[in-house]
Design a protein around this motif. Structure first.
Motif, mmCIF file in Angstrom:
data_model
loop_
_atom_site.group_PDB
_atom_site.id
_atom_site.type_symbol
_atom_site.label_atom_id
_atom_site.label_comp_id
_atom_site.label_asym_id
_atom_site.label_seq_id
_atom_site.Cartn_x
_atom_site.Cartn_y
_atom_site.Cartn_z
ATOM 1 N N ALA A 30 1.204 -1.527 -0.530
ATOM 2 C CA ALA A 30 0.039 0.183 0.189
ATOM 3 C C ALA A 30 0.979 1.127 0.137
ATOM 4 C CB ALA A 30 -1.276 0.050 1.676
ATOM 5 N N ASN A 31 1.940 1.357 0.899
ATOM 6 C CA ASN A 31 3.411 2.392 0.649
ATOM 7 C C ASN A 31 4.519 1.619 0.594
ATOM 8 O OD1 ASN A 31 3.098 1.191 2.913
ATOM 9 N ND2 ASN A 31 3.392 3.374 4.090
ATOM 10 N N GLU A 32 5.429 2.498 0.803
ATOM 11 C CA GLU A 32 7.103 1.578 0.659
ATOM 12 C C GLU A 32 7.481 2.447 1.392
ATOM 13 O OE1 GLU A 32 8.110 3.828 -4.183
ATOM 14 O OE2 GLU A 32 6.717 2.274 -4.731
ATOM 15 N N PRO A 33 8.983 1.598 1.730
ATOM 16 C CA PRO A 33 9.617 2.086 2.621
ATOM 17 C C PRO A 33 10.848 3.080 1.899
ATOM 18 C CG PRO A 33 10.112 0.417 2.024
ATOM 19 C CD PRO A 33 8.501 0.163 1.340
ATOM 20 N N LEU A 34 11.602 2.935 2.739
ATOM 21 C CA LEU A 34 12.861 4.334 2.188
ATOM 22 C C LEU A 34 13.535 3.012 1.563
ATOM 23 C CD1 LEU A 34 14.355 6.235 5.420
ATOM 24 C CD2 LEU A 34 12.768 6.508 3.208
ATOM 25 N N VAL A 35 14.645 3.315 0.658
ATOM 26 C CA VAL A 35 15.357 2.986 -0.298
ATOM 27 C C VAL A 35 17.037 2.353 0.847
ATOM 28 C CG1 VAL A 35 14.698 3.620 -2.373
ATOM 29 C CG2 VAL A 35 16.398 5.106 -1.570
ATOM 30 N N ARG A 36 17.508 1.653 0.851
ATOM 31 C CA ARG A 36 18.472 1.393 1.769
ATOM 32 C C ARG A 36 19.203 0.180 1.215
ATOM 33 N NH1 ARG A 36 16.679 1.182 7.870
ATOM 34 N NH2 ARG A 36 14.655 1.960 7.284
ATOM 35 N N HIS A 37 20.307 0.116 2.048
ATOM 36 C CA HIS A 37 21.439 -0.957 1.855
ATOM 37 C C HIS A 37 21.852 -1.109 2.594
ATOM 38 C CE1 HIS A 37 24.759 0.968 0.432
ATOM 39 N NE2 HIS A 37 25.557 0.289 -0.091
ATOM 40 N N GLU A 38 23.328 -2.329 2.735
ATOM 41 C CA GLU A 38 23.909 -2.781 3.730
ATOM 42 C C GLU A 38 23.337 -2.720 4.970
ATOM 43 O OE1 GLU A 38 26.403 -4.284 2.834
ATOM 44 O OE2 GLU A 38 27.177 -3.126 0.549
ATOM 45 N N ASN A 39 22.136 -2.813 4.929
ATOM 46 C CA ASN A 39 20.715 -3.308 5.693
ATOM 47 C C ASN A 39 20.114 -4.668 6.889
ATOM 48 O OD1 ASN A 39 19.311 -2.886 3.783
ATOM 49 N ND2 ASN A 39 18.069 -4.108 4.577
ATOM 50 N N SER A 40 19.604 -4.576 7.052
ATOM 51 C CA SER A 40 18.609 -6.214 7.196
ATOM 52 C C SER A 40 17.408 -5.968 7.606
ATOM 53 C CB SER A 40 19.761 -6.447 8.611
ATOM 54 O OG SER A 40 19.469 -8.012 8.925
ATOM 55 N N PHE A 41 17.208 -7.202 7.252
ATOM 56 C CA PHE A 41 15.818 -7.724 7.022
ATOM 57 C C PHE A 41 15.134 -8.815 7.530
ATOM 58 C CE2 PHE A 41 12.053 -8.794 4.003
ATOM 59 C CZ PHE A 41 11.015 -8.154 4.424
ATOM 60 N N VAL A 42 14.099 -8.439 9.359
ATOM 61 C CA VAL A 42 14.169 -9.517 9.756
ATOM 62 C C VAL A 42 12.841 -9.331 10.500
ATOM 63 C CG1 VAL A 42 15.064 -8.262 12.239
ATOM 64 C CG2 VAL A 42 14.716 -10.285 12.225
ATOM 65 N N GLU A 43 12.098 -10.917 11.095
ATOM 66 C CA GLU A 43 10.392 -11.176 11.614
ATOM 67 C C GLU A 43 10.960 -10.908 12.639
ATOM 68 O OE1 GLU A 43 7.668 -13.410 13.326
ATOM 69 O OE2 GLU A 43 9.336 -14.415 12.668
ATOM 70 N N CYS A 44 9.811 -10.545 13.469
ATOM 71 C CA CYS A 44 9.424 -10.165 14.932
ATOM 72 C C CYS A 44 8.170 -10.020 15.176
ATOM 73 C CB CYS A 44 10.163 -10.014 15.558
ATOM 74 S SG CYS A 44 10.083 -8.897 17.676
ATOM 75 N N ASP A 45 8.020 -11.504 15.387
ATOM 76 C CA ASP A 45 6.323 -11.331 16.369
ATOM 77 C C ASP A 45 5.546 -11.204 15.479
ATOM 78 O OD1 ASP A 45 6.725 -12.229 18.385
ATOM 79 O OD2 ASP A 45 7.096 -10.342 19.295
ATOM 80 N N GLY A 46 5.601 -11.794 13.987
ATOM 81 C CA GLY A 46 4.375 -11.837 12.480
ATOM 82 C C GLY A 46 5.296 -10.123 12.276
ATOM 83 N N LYS A 47 6.028 -9.520 11.985
ATOM 84 C CA LYS A 47 5.804 -8.352 11.559
ATOM 85 C C LYS A 47 7.260 -8.221 10.952
ATOM 86 C CE LYS A 47 1.977 -5.832 13.733
ATOM 87 N NZ LYS A 47 1.696 -4.567 14.220
ATOM 88 N N PHE A 48 8.019 -7.403 10.100
ATOM 89 C CA PHE A 48 8.680 -7.755 9.139
ATOM 90 C C PHE A 48 9.774 -5.762 9.437
ATOM 91 C CE2 PHE A 48 7.122 -11.073 5.295
ATOM 92 C CZ PHE A 48 6.601 -11.445 6.661
ATOM 93 N N TYR A 49 10.526 -5.847 9.736
ATOM 94 C CA TYR A 49 11.601 -4.845 10.195
ATOM 95 C C TYR A 49 13.003 -5.175 9.388
ATOM 96 C CZ TYR A 49 8.374 -5.125 14.518
ATOM 97 O OH TYR A 49 7.320 -4.731 14.854
ATOM 98 N N LEU A 50 12.855 -3.393 8.496
ATOM 99 C CA LEU A 50 14.051 -3.061 7.817
ATOM 100 C C LEU A 50 14.268 -2.357 8.675
ATOM 101 C CD1 LEU A 50 12.313 -2.588 4.137
ATOM 102 C CD2 LEU A 50 14.773 -3.360 5.004
ATOM 103 N N LEU A 51 16.085 -2.413 8.867
ATOM 104 C CA LEU A 51 16.500 -1.613 9.427
ATOM 105 C C LEU A 51 18.287 -1.418 9.330
ATOM 106 C CD1 LEU A 51 17.404 -3.771 13.201
ATOM 107 C CD2 LEU A 51 16.202 -4.267 10.882
ATOM 108 N N GLY A 52 18.822 -0.340 9.944
ATOM 109 C CA GLY A 52 20.060 -0.557 9.553
ATOM 110 C C GLY A 52 20.256 0.756 8.307
#
Length: 323
Positions: A30-52
């Motif tokens: 429905a919407n978009e996250p920021l562009v990024r790289h050298e990041n991580s992508f991880v699931e926690c309690d049924g939701k996904f997280y882009l960070l770093g």
């Protein structure tokens, strides 16, 4: 009788392995996250997280039930080149780098994000003589493991170190070194054995940042406290990879190398019981420098860099059904 039972089990496992989509699908969110790289992508309690990633960016949360992204707290500092883990309903950043290329420096403490309170806090300190970034990180019970990595950014001092942190006692234990150093890879637990696959030794000091890729796949057996090497190496050696596991299977995907300008799209699977490699469909968009999630019978990957090096950065997400 044992022979026929073994054949039956093998056929069952292969049948399970074959139940995958014939292609990756780009998730139309429905919407978009920021562009990024050298990041991580991880699931926690049924939701996904882009960070770093490069620069200081907020953490972003994807809800698969609503198909939407939500912007959460800003990162407390720049951190990149790390493999985030989900542990006790929180997200841990361990073995990350900060600062500019090629002399990025390892971050001294754990950085911990609590999705419920939308807050960051500082966690345990990594012993000064064991600090490095671009390392593999995984959990086993109440313990967190940090393997390999590089001390001086992309410049030099890649290490084969293997460390255990006991979250109950706060004690660090030095474990046997891996058979070889590596950085820019992912570590994963496959049926109580720790696998390290992909990656390279980043050596800007001699002008070889992407060149020294590692084909060998090493694993640590917690029962024997020893390292071994898989006889058949990674079919497509590359750095900047991501790894996940499903049952006895190790999946290695993403990456960058000197053989092509574009990031790698190959998705390669090791059956750890037989030591044989096979492939899943290639990504629509090759990428490196991000993470991968296996959730409810599907593999998800998001963000990363489309070409070797620093860009263009991505923000799309692809999914493949694999049951």
């Amino acid at each position: 009788m044992k022979y026929f039972l073994s054949i039956a089990l093998l056929l069952i496992s292969l049948a399970g392995f074959s139940q995958s989509s014939d292609r990756w699908t780009t998730v139309e969110t429905a919407n978009e996250p920021l562009v990024r790289h050298e990041n991580s992508f991880v699931e926690c309690d049924g939701k996904f997280y882009l960070l770093g990633g490069r620069g200081i960016k907020p953490i972003e949360e994807y809800n698969p039930k609503t198909n939407t992204w939500k912007t959460l707290a800003m990162a407390p500092m720049e951190f990149s080149h790390f493999q985030a883990i989900s542990f006790n309903h929180e997200i841990y950043v361990i073995g990350a780098l900060t600062g500019g290329y090629p002399h990025e420096t390892p971050i001294a403490n754990f950085l911990i994000f609590n999705p419920k309170t939308n807050t960051w806090r500082e966690g345990a300190e990594i012993p000064e003589d064991r600090r490095r970034g671009s390392a593999g990180v995984f959990t086993r019970g109440d313990k967190i493991y940090l393997v390999c990595g590089i001390v001086d950014g992309h410049y030099a001092d890649f290490v084969p170190w293997f460390d255990e942190y006991d979250t109950k006692t706060g004690k660090w234990t030095v474990l046997p070194d891996a058979p070889r150093p590596r950085d820019h890879f992912g570590a994963v637990l496959v049926e109580d054995k720790a696998y390290v696959a992909g990656g390279r030794t980043s050596h800007a000091e001699i002008g070889k940042v992407l060149d020294l890729v590692i084909p060998e796949v090493d694993f640590f057996d917690f029962k024997t406290n020893t390292w071994s090497t898989v006889e058949a190496g990674l079919p497509t050696p590359r750095g900047g990879t991501s790894s996940i596991s499903k049952g006895p299977f190790l999946v290695v995907m993403d990456g960058e190398s000197t053989v092509q300008q574009s990031s790698h799209a190959e998705v390669e699977v090791l059956d750890t019981r037989t030591g044989k490699w096979s492939s899943l469909p290639s990504l629509n968009q090759g990428r490196h420098g991000t993470g991968v999630i296996y959730y409810k019978g599907k593999i998800y990957v998001a963000a990363g860099s489309a070409n070797r090096g620093g860009g263009p950065e991505l923000n799309d997400m692809e999914v493949l059904e694999w049951k």
